[in-house]
Enzyme design. Structure first.
Site, PDB file in Angstrom:
ATOM      1  N   CYS A   1      67.849  68.516  48.134  1.00 21.42           N
ATOM      2  CA  CYS A   1      67.487  69.838  48.656  1.00 21.42           C
ATOM      3  C   CYS A   1      66.127  69.814  49.339  1.00 21.42           C
ATOM      4  O   CYS A   1      65.943  70.387  50.404  1.00 21.42           O
ATOM      5  CB  CYS A   1      67.471  70.880  47.538  1.00 21.42           C
ATOM      6  SG  CYS A   1      69.117  71.385  47.022  1.00 21.42           S
TER       7      CYS A   1
ATOM      8  N   CYS B   1      61.577  55.159  28.200  1.00 23.96           N
ATOM      9  CA  CYS B   1      62.394  54.356  27.279  1.00 23.96           C
ATOM     10  C   CYS B   1      62.453  52.914  27.765  1.00 23.96           C
ATOM     11  O   CYS B   1      62.355  51.979  26.972  1.00 23.96           O
ATOM     12  CB  CYS B   1      63.811  54.923  27.184  1.00 23.96           C
ATOM     13  SG  CYS B   1      63.907  56.414  26.186  1.00 23.96           S
TER      14      CYS B   1
END
Lengths: 264, 103
Positions: free
Chosen positions: A101, A225
């Protein structure tokens, strides 16, 4: 005498158990205390104004951004993401869709975010926008379109990536998130291979982290992570990050979103 | 200029509970950045809350208050639709004032 010792040992065991229990309880209490004033709301407010502010070379707002529910529809959009978008021909998570967008509507190049630094510039803008969008799916059920073959493919890819061991410590996501009752320091780690754990995780990210006063999107969470596994960090909004999100969201299917969350 | 505050106020059993979430870095002046230089202190020093035009709370803040502070307090009285104004000033002279109606 023997009986006394036995009793003492039993008492010690009980005390140990009680202590572990009370630590979890205290953290739960702490969460309850701070939940009332989740500073994620500040990011949400900022995101809402950014959504409606003309920006970029095209001086356009994001009010025509199609998050899957039609142009400009924010309500419930996040509950159905990641999803397949026909216009880009890709399965996209919230952040990668916002990138689309920003690029198509506002003319802001995706590289401004992809090659940027966390908590700075357009990546920071992305945090606020994500906070705004996810707040409008709070309380809604996670409903992924798993009938879609593209989403299905990403689920399988995500599942493989989740169990793929790499890096100097030979870790996979499953090393820490594939069993019940694991924790890092005092932070309980959800078991992401089961529905309950997946709901706890997918349903509470993006989140505000009290310990560092930052708002983290799922992209940021996943990146960290990988960093904690001491392995190669993924490119922002890359296919593997979206695939892992599809795997988590699909496992959490039907659970209720508590986004934006509040973390230590 | 600083970002807006989020203020919520609700009246119950004759008491109004006000909840304020402020957007502020609250730098203590003790931290160092990645190059080892001290990050200058930047924190809210004074906060005032008004019910209509009457001051119901005034507070002095210091560097020990967290980033993006949250404040909750109660005062006696207040009615639906009354105006609550919260304003703060920080050590750099920056200020912010926002208002909300009692729900």
């Amino acid at each position: 005498m023997r009986k006394t010792l036995g009793m003492a040992a039993l008492a010690a065991m009980l005390a140990g158990g009680a202590q572990a229990q009370s630590t979890a309880d205290e953290i739960a209490k702490y969460r309850e205390m701070i939940a009332d004033g989740n500073p994620a709301e500040l990011f949400e407010m900022e995101g809402e104004s950014l959504w409606k502010t003309p920006r970029g070379p095209k001086k356009a707002t994001l009010e025509q951004c199609d998050l899957g529910q039609g142009p400009g529809v924010v309500d419930g959009a996040f509950a159905r993401m990641p999803r397949y978008f026909a216009d880009t021909g890709r399965v996209q998570d919230l952040e990668s869709r916002l990138l689309t967008c920003m690029e198509t509507l506002q003319g802001i190049p995706a590289s401004a975010v992809v090659d940027g630094d966390w908590n700075k510039g357009e990546r920071k803008t992305m945090d606020a926008l994500a906070a705004y969008v996810v707040t409008h799916s709070r309380g809604q059920k996670i409903q992924l379109d798993l009938a879609n073959p593209q989403t299905r493919r990403m689920y399988e890819l995500g599942k493989r990536a989740f169990h793929y061991r790499s890096g100097p410590m030979d870790f996979s996501c499953a090393t820490c998130h594939g069993e019940d009752g694991k924790r890092i320091r005092l932070q309980d780690l959800p078991n992401l291979t089961h529905k309950e754990g997946a709901i706890a995780a997918w349903g509470s990210w993006p989140a505000y982290r009290v310990s560092n006063s930052q708002f983290w999107t799922m992209q940021h969470r996943l990146n960290d992570c990988f960093r904690q596994q001491r392995t190669a960090e993924p490119v922002f909004a890359s296919e593997v990050t979206v695939a892992l999100s599809v795997y988590m969201a699909a496992t959490a299917q039907g659970g209720v979103l508590q986004t934006p969350g509040l973390k230590r | 200029m600083a970002n807006p505050m989020r203020i919520r106020a609700a009246v119950k059993d004759g008491f109004t509970e006000v909840r304020v979430l402020m957007s502020h870095v609250m730098e203590t002046g003790q931290r160092k950045d990645s190059s080892g230089a001290l990050v200058p202190a930047h924190f809210i020093t004074e906060l005032t809350a008004k019910h209509n035009d009457k001051v119901v709370l005034s507070a002095q803040f210091g560097p020990s208050v967290s980033t993006n502070p949250y404040l909750s307090f109660k005062f006696e009285g207040g009615a639906k639709g009354d105006k609550i104004v919260v304003s703060w000033v920080d050590n750099k002279g920056d200020s912010r004032s926002d208002e909300a109606q009692i729900a």
